[in-house]
Motif scaffolding. Sequence first.
Motif, mmCIF file in Angstrom:
data_model
loop_
_atom_site.group_PDB
_atom_site.id
_atom_site.type_symbol
_atom_site.label_atom_id
_atom_site.label_comp_id
_atom_site.label_asym_id
_atom_site.label_seq_id
_atom_site.Cartn_x
_atom_site.Cartn_y
_atom_site.Cartn_z
ATOM 1 N N LEU A 42 0.033 3.838 5.946
ATOM 2 C CA LEU A 42 1.096 2.831 6.397
ATOM 3 C C LEU A 42 0.269 1.482 6.778
ATOM 4 C CD1 LEU A 42 4.062 1.747 6.733
ATOM 5 C CD2 LEU A 42 4.038 2.590 8.810
ATOM 6 N N ASP A 58 8.323 -1.627 4.174
ATOM 7 C CA ASP A 58 6.863 -1.246 4.453
ATOM 8 C C ASP A 58 5.853 -1.487 3.413
ATOM 9 O OD1 ASP A 58 7.950 0.315 6.779
ATOM 10 O OD2 ASP A 58 8.209 2.164 5.443
ATOM 11 N N TRP A 60 2.478 0.003 1.719
ATOM 12 C CA TRP A 60 1.707 1.372 1.974
ATOM 13 C C TRP A 60 0.428 0.928 1.163
ATOM 14 C CZ3 TRP A 60 2.618 5.597 4.628
ATOM 15 C CH2 TRP A 60 4.140 5.763 5.107
ATOM 16 N N PHE A 66 2.825 6.661 0.449
ATOM 17 C CA PHE A 66 4.181 6.785 0.677
ATOM 18 C C PHE A 66 4.922 8.070 0.293
ATOM 19 C CE2 PHE A 66 8.538 5.910 -1.349
ATOM 20 C CZ PHE A 66 9.155 5.747 0.117
#
Length: 98
Positions: A42, A58, A60, A66
């Motif tokens: 992350l 998010d 990644w 992920f």
Amino acid sequence: MAIIVTFELQGATQDVYDACIDRLTGGRGFSAVADLPGANGLISHAAGPVDGGWRVTDVWESPEAFESFAATLAPIVSDLGFGHVQPQVTPAHNVVTH
């Protein structure tokens, strides 16, 4: 290749988001990437209200990073009533961090 993952949770509130984070962190909170167990890869996380719900975005390091975390996240999101939500995944062209 880095990816951008966005969840649009219609009907969700900050309480739902906070409940999810509490379950993921064992109630320890989440103010740094290292606070989220199992989230290897992350890069960044942001969440906030949108009309009618809540958005989580998010970044990644890879789809595999992920997917690994999603195995932990999916049952929690489902238990909170949002198991039907599928994330939008976009290849990242440029990722800048501080």
